[in-house]
Scaffold this motif. Structure first.
Motif, PDB file in Angstrom:
ATOM      1  N   THR A  94       1.100  -1.181  -0.126  1.00 57.63           N
ATOM      2  CA  THR A  94       0.002  -0.034  -0.174  1.00 57.63           C
ATOM      3  C   THR A  94       0.609   0.976  -0.360  1.00 57.63           C
ATOM      4  OG1 THR A  94      -1.646  -1.283   0.703  1.00 57.63           O
ATOM      5  CG2 THR A  94      -2.173   1.639   0.837  1.00 57.63           C
ATOM      6  N   GLU A  96       1.084   5.582  -0.164  1.00 57.08           N
ATOM      7  CA  GLU A  96       0.752   6.807  -0.403  1.00 57.08           C
ATOM      8  C   GLU A  96       1.370   8.329  -0.734  1.00 57.08           C
ATOM      9  OE1 GLU A  96      -2.303   9.376   2.469  1.00 57.08           O
ATOM     10  OE2 GLU A  96      -1.376   8.200   3.198  1.00 57.08           O
ATOM     11  N   GLN A  98       1.965  11.573  -0.967  1.00 62.77           N
ATOM     12  CA  GLN A  98       1.501  13.023  -0.249  1.00 62.77           C
ATOM     13  C   GLN A  98       2.108  14.279  -1.386  1.00 62.77           C
ATOM     14  OE1 GLN A  98       0.639  13.342   3.729  1.00 62.77           O
ATOM     15  NE2 GLN A  98       1.670  11.162   3.982  1.00 62.77           N
ATOM     16  N   SER A 112      -2.881  13.653  -1.522  1.00 58.31           N
ATOM     17  CA  SER A 112      -1.991  12.588  -1.358  1.00 58.31           C
ATOM     18  C   SER A 112      -2.979  11.422  -2.610  1.00 58.31           C
ATOM     19  CB  SER A 112      -2.015  11.774  -0.667  1.00 58.31           C
ATOM     20  OG  SER A 112      -3.203  11.719   0.317  1.00 58.31           O
ATOM     21  N   ARG A 114      -3.489   7.099  -2.526  1.00 61.82           N
ATOM     22  CA  ARG A 114      -2.917   5.938  -1.802  1.00 61.82           C
ATOM     23  C   ARG A 114      -3.815   4.613  -2.645  1.00 61.82           C
ATOM     24  NH1 ARG A 114      -3.103   4.494   4.108  1.00 61.82           N
ATOM     25  NH2 ARG A 114      -3.713   2.211   4.243  1.00 61.82           N
ATOM     26  N   THR A 116      -3.656   0.591  -3.198  1.00 59.93           N
ATOM     27  CA  THR A 116      -2.726  -1.088  -2.568  1.00 59.93           C
ATOM     28  C   THR A 116      -2.259  -1.762  -3.944  1.00 59.93           C
ATOM     29  OG1 THR A 116      -3.689  -0.946  -0.780  1.00 59.93           O
ATOM     30  CG2 THR A 116      -3.228  -2.582  -1.634  1.00 59.93           C
TER      31      THR A 116
END
Length: 275
Positions: A94, A96, A98, A112, A114, A116
């Protein structure tokens, strides 16, 4: 599944829609959850049995600093693919990313993306009853193993089977393989159709003769029905030529709807055929 977490790795890179972002660059913060089996490392105290998060941090930094993408979505997608294909033992990630200095003209803390992504286990049935049947099947196995985001884990024996449905045709050579892939079901289906086309398959008669037939049987425990794709394969439990080779490599894999193992479905089919 166990997880190693990297939080807010700071780096300077050149991603963005505006030209000045690509030229001047800006700060990004990256967090990553690395899914793997930590138990061997926990029992042995051996770094080689785990994932070196220091190495991963440098991979993330180098990748995002050496590439330029307009979209955070693309940066995240490409980075996830790079990590999953290059780091042994990484099963899922996963990410993320930003962008605290995002040029939106309004005060904000950060923007951001995100995502997976991870490896999937797929079982594919192979068949051919035209031309050099074994060559078609072996070429398909090799092509899948060489395709981006695909790894062939195991292949059954190739079995001679009688035709199904339309019986006025030559016997088939059938097999099954286990594939680890990063592709979605739709992306994998497109790849299988491409390989069939390269083998000059013609779709003229339903269940008719073909140089190469590739069907997705299972994709993890996914259950889906769309216009183009049904998973698990809708008629697999009635097909001896699927169950026999599949039982060689996955006898205990359980059908997510019928709740029966492959070995159990094969036994049921053989019993019904005797009756």
């Amino acid at each position: 599944m166990d997880k190693i977490r990297i939080k807010n790795l700071e780096l300077f890179a050149k991603h963005g829609v505006f030209p000045e972002e690509n030229a001047l660059g800006q700060k990004f913060l990256v967090s990553a959850d690395l899914y793997t089996d930590i138990r061997p490392a926990g029992l042995t105290d051996d770094l080689n049995a785990s994932i070196d998060y220091g190495m991963v941090c440098h991979k993330i930094k180098d990748f995002l600093e050496q590439h330029t993408f307009r979209l955070l979505e693309t940066a995240a997608e490409k980075l996830a693919w790079s990590l999953l294909t290059e780091i042994a033992g990484l099963k899922k990630v996963t990410l993320e990313i930003q962008k605290p200095w995002a040029p939106v003209g309004l005060p904000l803390e950060t923007v951001s993306v995100r995502i997976t992504r991870g490896w999937h286990t797929v079982y594919i049935a192979l068949g051919s009853n035209l031309g050099e049947k074994e060559t078609y099947l072996r070429n398909a196995v090799e092509s899948l193993n060489q395709a981006d985001g695909c790894r062939v884990e195991e292949v059954s024996e190739f079995l001679v089977t009688e035709p199904y449905g339309y019986t006025e045709q030559d016997d088939f050579l059938n097999g099954c393989l286990c594939l680890r892939t990063l592709l979605t079901p739709e992306e994998l289906l497109a790849l299988l159709h491409k390989l069939e086309q390269e083998a000059e398959r013609k779709r003229e008669i339903r269940w008719g003769p073909r140089t190469l037939d590739l069907d997705i049987i299972f994709y993890d425990d996914l259950v889906m029905d769309s216009r183009d794709l049904q998973i698990p394969h809708g008629d697999m439990q009635n097909r001896d030529f699927v169950l026999r080779p599949l039982a060689q490599i996955a006898p205990y894999v359980r059908h997510p709807i019928l709740k029966k193992t492959v070995g159990g479905m094969l036994a049921d089919l053989e019993h019904s055929q005797k009756i």
